[in-house]
Design a protein around this motif. Structure first.
Motif, PDB file in Angstrom:
ATOM      1  N   PRO A 108       0.791  -1.238   0.000  1.00 46.13           N
ATOM      2  CA  PRO A 108       0.000   0.000   0.000  1.00 46.13           C
ATOM      3  C   PRO A 108       0.817   1.278   0.000  1.00 46.13           C
ATOM      4  O   PRO A 108       0.443   2.257  -0.652  1.00 46.13           O
ATOM      5  CB  PRO A 108      -0.844  -0.136   1.267  1.00 46.13           C
ATOM      6  N   THR A 111       2.015   1.927  -3.538  1.00 50.67           N
ATOM      7  CA  THR A 111       0.888   2.325  -4.387  1.00 50.67           C
ATOM      8  C   THR A 111       0.485   3.766  -4.125  1.00 50.67           C
ATOM      9  O   THR A 111       0.233   4.534  -5.071  1.00 50.67           O
ATOM     10  CB  THR A 111      -0.307   1.399  -4.121  1.00 50.67           C
ATOM     11  N   GLU A 112       0.435   4.171  -2.865  1.00 56.15           N
ATOM     12  CA  GLU A 112       0.053   5.537  -2.528  1.00 56.15           C
ATOM     13  C   GLU A 112       1.016   6.546  -3.136  1.00 56.15           C
ATOM     14  O   GLU A 112       0.608   7.565  -3.703  1.00 56.15           O
ATOM     15  CB  GLU A 112       0.008   5.693  -1.008  1.00 56.15           C
ATOM     16  N   ALA A 116       0.169   9.173  -6.219  1.00 56.15           N
ATOM     17  CA  ALA A 116       0.320  10.602  -5.939  1.00 56.15           C
ATOM     18  C   ALA A 116       1.245  11.262  -6.959  1.00 56.15           C
ATOM     19  O   ALA A 116       0.977  12.381  -7.426  1.00 56.15           O
ATOM     20  CB  ALA A 116       0.853  10.797  -4.520  1.00 56.15           C
ATOM     21  N   GLU A 152      -3.781  -3.437  -5.464  1.00 55.88           N
ATOM     22  CA  GLU A 152      -2.750  -2.398  -5.507  1.00 55.88           C
ATOM     23  C   GLU A 152      -2.316  -2.155  -6.949  1.00 55.88           C
ATOM     24  O   GLU A 152      -2.181  -1.007  -7.392  1.00 55.88           O
ATOM     25  CB  GLU A 152      -1.544  -2.817  -4.655  1.00 55.88           C
TER      26      GLU A 152
END
Length: 285
Positions: A108, A111-112, A116, A152
């Motif tokens: 995660p 992926t974040e 972004a 993801e």
């Protein structure tokens, strides 16, 4: 009397000299030490000026984006037009040149960050391409242990299609499982692999634990994710869904030239001239 006037005049001169000394000390302090600077107790006349008034060291307070790194909160120091300070951080340098690097399994946190960066580059410029370098084992570790969910990879793939700039993908080192699917999601004609990269096709692994009913529910979800991954690969590679599903039933390794024949990448490049986008900082090295 004359004596009292001389004493008062001497006291005023001492106060002015002390005020000038405080101004001199304050101008020599760095921004980091300003929090500990003493509060001036005296005000000086306009005729009193600091000897460091014409010093070549100056500070700019404009909070601008510095190429390859964010400016410090209090501004940056300049000396004869040259920036003084720590070197820029590498992720900011890559982002400034529209480069996204995936060098870890798709957990995660990764992926974040990737999403972004893609969204930021999309709103910064909708025409300039984005280059994504992939060196990831997907949602598993290199030894096959599951560390993330296929969702993801789906999230990154959806954002790659959502943003307006074309996304060029480059396989570096390894692109296993879900990472291979992301590699294929690049713009057609702009999917590349380095000559010693390894690409692996496999199927998702389940981390289901608990009662039999819970395991059965999780198994259905894993099967649905497997089918979605194969659909994305089939569309990107120009192959039938049944062919991709059969290839993903067992581990299938692809060398770069085999990935080109499979339709997963478009070209294998070996030198700087074949880069999809040449970063601007290369010319400065």
């Amino acid at each position: 009397s004359t004596a009292s006037f001389q004493v008062r005049n001497c006291a005023e001169n001492m106060m002015h000299a002390k005020g000038a000394l405080l101004v001199l000390l304050g101008s020599m302090m760095t921004p980091a030490s300003e929090a500990f600077a003493p509060t001036p107790l005296f005000t000086t006349r306009s005729s009193v000026s600091s000897p460091l008034k014409h010093s070549p060291v100056s500070k700019t307070t404009d909070l601008k984006m510095v190429a390859g790194g964010a400016q410090q909160a209090y501004g940056e120091e300049m000396y004869d037009g040259v920036r003084i300070g720590p070197p820029p951080d590498l992720p900011s340098l890559l982002l400034h040149n529209r480069i996204v690097y995936i060098g870890m399994p798709l957990v995660p946190a990764v992926t974040e960050l990737v999403i972004a960066e893609l969204l930021y580059l999309n709103y910064e410029d909708t025409n300039k391409p984005i280059t994504m370098y992939i060196n990831s084992s997907g949602t598993t570790t290199p030894d096959g242990q599951s560390v993330g969910f296929e969702t993801e990879a789906f999230a990154i793939a959806d954002v790659m299609k959502y943003v307006r700039p074309p996304v060029c993908t480059v396989a570096v080192g390894q692109a296993f499982g879900a990472a291979a699917m992301l590699l294929a999601q690049g713009k057609r004609g702009k999917r590349f692999a380095l000559p010693n990269a390894t690409i692996l096709l496999n199927q998702p692994r389940s981390m289901a634990r608990g009662q039999a009913t819970d395991i059965a529910i999780k198994a259905r979800e894993v099967a649905a994710n497997r089918r979605k991954t194969c659909e994305l690969l089939a569309t990107a590679c120009g192959k039938s869904l049944s062919t991709v599903e059969q290839d993903c039933q067992r581990v299938k390794y692809l060398q770069p030239h085999e990935a080109v024949s499979y339709g997963l990448v478009d070209k294998v490049f070996v030198n700087e001239s074949t880069l999809p986008v040449k970063p601007s900082f290369i010319s400065q090295l």
